[in-house]
Design a protein around this motif. Sequence first.
Motif, PDB file in Angstrom:
ATOM      1  N   SER A 122       0.826  -1.212   0.000  1.00 15.44           N
ATOM      2  CA  SER A 122       0.000   0.000   0.000  1.00 15.44           C
ATOM      3  C   SER A 122       0.858   1.259   0.000  1.00 15.44           C
ATOM      4  O   SER A 122       0.564   2.221  -0.715  1.00 15.44           O
ATOM      5  CB  SER A 122      -0.940   0.009   1.203  1.00 15.44           C
ATOM      6  N   CYS A 123       1.899   1.267   0.812  1.00 12.87           N
ATOM      7  CA  CYS A 123       2.801   2.424   0.854  1.00 12.87           C
ATOM      8  C   CYS A 123       3.454   2.642  -0.513  1.00 12.87           C
ATOM      9  O   CYS A 123       3.567   3.785  -0.979  1.00 12.87           O
ATOM     10  CB  CYS A 123       3.873   2.215   1.917  1.00 12.87           C
ATOM     11  N   SER A 124       3.863   1.555  -1.150  1.00  8.71           N
ATOM     12  CA  SER A 124       4.490   1.653  -2.475  1.00  8.71           C
ATOM     13  C   SER A 124       3.502   2.198  -3.500  1.00  8.71           C
ATOM     14  O   SER A 124       3.857   3.039  -4.337  1.00  8.71           O
ATOM     15  CB  SER A 124       5.003   0.281  -2.918  1.00  8.71           C
ATOM     16  N   ALA A 125       2.261   1.722  -3.434  1.00  9.56           N
ATOM     17  CA  ALA A 125       1.233   2.198  -4.350  1.00  9.56           C
ATOM     18  C   ALA A 125       1.001   3.699  -4.170  1.00  9.56           C
ATOM     19  O   ALA A 125       0.875   4.443  -5.148  1.00  9.56           O
ATOM     20  CB  ALA A 125      -0.078   1.436  -4.120  1.00  9.56           C
ATOM     21  N   ALA A 126       0.971   4.153  -2.912  1.00  4.87           N
ATOM     22  CA  ALA A 126       0.749   5.570  -2.630  1.00  4.87           C
ATOM     23  C   ALA A 126       1.866   6.429  -3.214  1.00  4.87           C
ATOM     24  O   ALA A 126       1.613   7.501  -3.783  1.00  4.87           O
ATOM     25  CB  ALA A 126       0.643   5.792  -1.123  1.00  4.87           C
ATOM     26  N   VAL A 127       3.103   5.964  -3.089  1.00  4.63           N
ATOM     27  CA  VAL A 127       4.249   6.715  -3.622  1.00  4.63           C
ATOM     28  C   VAL A 127       4.153   6.840  -5.137  1.00  4.63           C
ATOM     29  O   VAL A 127       4.358   7.916  -5.710  1.00  4.63           O
ATOM     30  CB  VAL A 127       5.576   6.035  -3.219  1.00  4.63           C
ATOM     31  N   LEU A 128       3.824   5.737  -5.814  1.00  4.14           N
ATOM     32  CA  LEU A 128       3.716   5.757  -7.276  1.00  4.14           C
ATOM     33  C   LEU A 128       2.594   6.680  -7.744  1.00  4.14           C
ATOM     34  O   LEU A 128       2.736   7.410  -8.737  1.00  4.14           O
ATOM     35  CB  LEU A 128       3.492   4.339  -7.806  1.00  4.14           C
ATOM     36  N   ILE A 129       1.476   6.649  -7.032  1.00 11.65           N
ATOM     37  CA  ILE A 129       0.354   7.521  -7.391  1.00 11.65           C
ATOM     38  C   ILE A 129       0.733   8.982  -7.197  1.00 11.65           C
ATOM     39  O   ILE A 129       0.390   9.845  -8.014  1.00 11.65           O
ATOM     40  CB  ILE A 129      -0.886   7.181  -6.534  1.00 11.65           C
ATOM     41  N   LEU A 130       1.449   9.273  -6.121  1.00  7.41           N
ATOM     42  CA  LEU A 130       1.874  10.649  -5.870  1.00  7.41           C
ATOM     43  C   LEU A 130       2.795  11.152  -6.978  1.00  7.41           C
ATOM     44  O   LEU A 130       2.670  12.295  -7.444  1.00  7.41           O
ATOM     45  CB  LEU A 130       2.583  10.735  -4.516  1.00  7.41           C
ATOM     46  N   ILE A 131       3.714  10.301  -7.414  1.00  8.37           N
ATOM     47  CA  ILE A 131       4.619  10.675  -8.511  1.00  8.37           C
ATOM     48  C   ILE A 131       3.820  10.938  -9.786  1.00  8.37           C
ATOM     49  O   ILE A 131       4.055  11.929 -10.496  1.00  8.37           O
ATOM     50  CB  ILE A 131       5.667   9.571  -8.755  1.00  8.37           C
ATOM     51  N   ALA A 132       2.850  10.052 -10.071  1.00  5.37           N
ATOM     52  CA  ALA A 132       2.008  10.233 -11.261  1.00  5.37           C
ATOM     53  C   ALA A 132       1.214  11.538 -11.169  1.00  5.37           C
ATOM     54  O   ALA A 132       1.048  12.248 -12.168  1.00  5.37           O
ATOM     55  CB  ALA A 132       1.065   9.049 -11.415  1.00  5.37           C
ATOM     56  N   ALA A 133       0.739  11.863  -9.972  1.00  9.40           N
ATOM     57  CA  ALA A 133      -0.025  13.099  -9.776  1.00  9.40           C
ATOM     58  C   ALA A 133       0.844  14.323 -10.054  1.00  9.40           C
ATOM     59  O   ALA A 133       0.409  15.277 -10.715  1.00  9.40           O
ATOM     60  CB  ALA A 133      -0.574  13.161  -8.356  1.00  9.40           C
ATOM     61  N   ILE A 134       2.075  14.292  -9.559  1.00  8.92           N
ATOM     62  CA  ILE A 134       2.992  15.408  -9.785  1.00  8.92           C
ATOM     63  C   ILE A 134       3.273  15.572 -11.277  1.00  8.92           C
ATOM     64  O   ILE A 134       3.292  16.692 -11.803  1.00  8.92           O
ATOM     65  CB  ILE A 134       4.304  15.187  -9.007  1.00  8.92           C
ATOM     66  N   ILE A 135       3.476  14.451 -11.964  1.00 10.91           N
ATOM     67  CA  ILE A 135       3.722  14.500 -13.409  1.00 10.91           C
ATOM     68  C   ILE A 135       2.552  15.135 -14.134  1.00 10.91           C
ATOM     69  O   ILE A 135       2.719  15.976 -15.026  1.00 10.91           O
ATOM     70  CB  ILE A 135       4.001  13.091 -13.956  1.00 10.91           C
ATOM     71  N   GLN A 136       1.337  14.732 -13.736  1.00  9.83           N
ATOM     72  CA  GLN A 136       0.148  15.273 -14.390  1.00  9.83           C
ATOM     73  C   GLN A 136      -0.054  16.752 -14.081  1.00  9.83           C
ATOM     74  O   GLN A 136      -0.500  17.516 -14.938  1.00  9.83           O
ATOM     75  CB  GLN A 136      -1.089  14.468 -13.974  1.00  9.83           C
TER      76      GLN A 136
END
Length: 230
Positions: A199-213
């Motif tokens: 779950s922590c890993s998923a949250a980090v990846l989503i945050l990175i994707a959000a920043i990119i967007q």
Amino acid sequence: MSGKRHTVSLILIGIAFLLALASLAGATQENVAWGYVTAKTDSFTFLGKTYGGTCKSYFQLTQFTTDLSSCLPTSDGKKTIKFDDGEKCAGELEDMCHDCKQSGKSIIALESLALVVMLVAMFLVYKRYTGFDYRISTSLSLIIAFNLIFISVVLWSTMCEKQVEEEYKKIYSAFLSILALEGVTVKLTYTVYAGYALSCSAAVLILIAAIIQIITPTQRAAGYSFLGGR
């Protein structure tokens, strides 16, 4: 450039989706449990049998699996107890079962919703790639997905994890006192496990994707292939 960023975002969200989905298997699967307690006891003899060593109890979102037979005199062996089992979760386990049940149910609901939001985000990212101006809605959906998973992790840490540590100390202290084995020491360690880490890993990846967007302006790159190149 923006086409490549959208491609990266889709990959990150896709991986995060799989990680979050796998973490939900921690509802019942021991190998994807969200945490475990390691108990190390000194070697001692009781009724002619030697006990002591290391025992682990795994905590899933809806139940926990424990085997204390090698650490304490008990005939129960390995057993799985559901947090909503009013009979087995009574007495000294009641507070722990209550908090873990509440946090587990909340986590399952929150992460299930996060999965849906991630699917929506993937669709929006694709639409952005094709030239639609969904920058705000895409970024917002990813931020929502991140918050849902982040709240799940916090719930586990502040509710179930806290009660597990407290209740296990009581359980071992009570056993040793009853058996008049005050000289035997017990070292308890709580450790997060696979479901929590996923779950922590998923949250980090989503945050990175959000920043990119957020930092990527909407524009159609003519002739750009979705798989890369022109």
